[in-house]
Design a protein around this motif. Structure first.
Motif, PDB file in Angstrom:
ATOM      1  N   ARG A  44      -2.008   4.596   3.726  1.00  0.00           N
ATOM      2  CA  ARG A  44      -2.003   3.526   4.765  1.00  0.00           C
ATOM      3  C   ARG A  44      -2.872   4.125   6.046  1.00  0.00           C
ATOM      4  O   ARG A  44      -3.059   5.231   6.040  1.00  0.00           O
ATOM      5  N   ARG A  45      -3.025   3.267   6.770  1.00  0.00           N
ATOM      6  CA  ARG A  45      -4.274   3.363   7.845  1.00  0.00           C
ATOM      7  C   ARG A  45      -5.524   3.906   7.350  1.00  0.00           C
ATOM      8  O   ARG A  45      -6.215   4.755   8.090  1.00  0.00           O
ATOM      9  N   ARG A  84      -5.193  -2.179   3.453  1.00  0.00           N
ATOM     10  CA  ARG A  84      -4.612  -3.523   3.623  1.00  0.00           C
ATOM     11  C   ARG A  84      -5.522  -4.695   4.147  1.00  0.00           C
ATOM     12  O   ARG A  84      -5.643  -5.515   3.892  1.00  0.00           O
ATOM     13  N   VAL A 106       0.941  -1.211  -0.135  1.00  0.00           N
ATOM     14  CA  VAL A 106      -0.014  -0.148  -0.119  1.00  0.00           C
ATOM     15  C   VAL A 106       0.859   1.234  -0.030  1.00  0.00           C
ATOM     16  O   VAL A 106       1.880   1.247   0.718  1.00  0.00           O
TER      17      VAL A 106
END
Length: 194
Positions: free
Chosen positions: A84-85, A89, A79
């Protein structure tokens, strides 16, 4: 405001321009990366406004010394750091696991022991069990093989009733009583230890 992420699913190895674009997401698209891509059975791609921001594959080019029958490795997940976050994912991981289980394979994943974030996830998850540690062939570093606790192989080894794989486009018979245990086939008389 969170970005609108779309997902693309493919059931074949990417080629040409698509493969080049996906390889650009990898940290190190080396020969092993391309071998995995050559043997890709399922690819999930995350897109933001048409730009690829995440990638996850399921392949059968397994080099890890697993004892699992019909291993399908959930490898090559990336990713972009800016995305991210956001749950990307998690969505891709769930998609890959669902695909591998639905095809009747034994989902495995191989984690570099130095990857503390991944190691922590698999160690805490009830959906994965550590199969074994070994020294990576390509890296020479300690690696760990994790196997899905939902796989028939793991469940049989633990003395549990295997789950019935739901093959894509398969319609189950009406009135199927899922509570009854399934009988072993002629070649499945002995449970395989996990």
């Amino acid at each position: 405001m969170l970005p609108n992420i779309e997902y693309s699913l493919s059931y074949s190895a990417p080629t040409g321009i698509e493969r080049d674009a996906l390889s650009a997401l990898a940290l190190n698209p080396d020969a092993r990366w391309h071998e995995r891509m050559d043997h890709a059975l399922f690819v999930v791609t995350a897109l933001h406004e048409g730009i690829r921001v995440g990638l996850g594959i399921v392949h059968n080019s397994v080099t890890a010394p697993t004892q699992a029958p019909r291993p399908m490795e959930l490898g090559g997940m990336f990713v972009h750091p800016a995305y991210r976050r956001l749950g990307i994912r998690q969505y891709m991981a769930e998609s890959r696991l669902t695909y591998a289980l639905s095809m009747g394979g034994t989902p495995i994943t191989v984690i570099d022991n130095r990857n503390q974030a991944s190691w922590g996830y698999y160690e805490r998850s009830s959906r994965w069990a550590r199969e074994r540690e070994y020294t990576g062939y390509f890296t020479g570093l300690p690696m760990t093989i994790w196997v899905s606790t939902e796989s028939s192989w793991h469940r049989t080894g633990m003395g549990l009733t295997p789950l019935v794989p739901a093959q894509p486009n398969t319609v189950l018979p009406q009135g199927l009583n899922r509570a009854e245990p399934l009988g072993f086939g002629p070649d499945q008389g002995n449970p395989v230890p996990a």
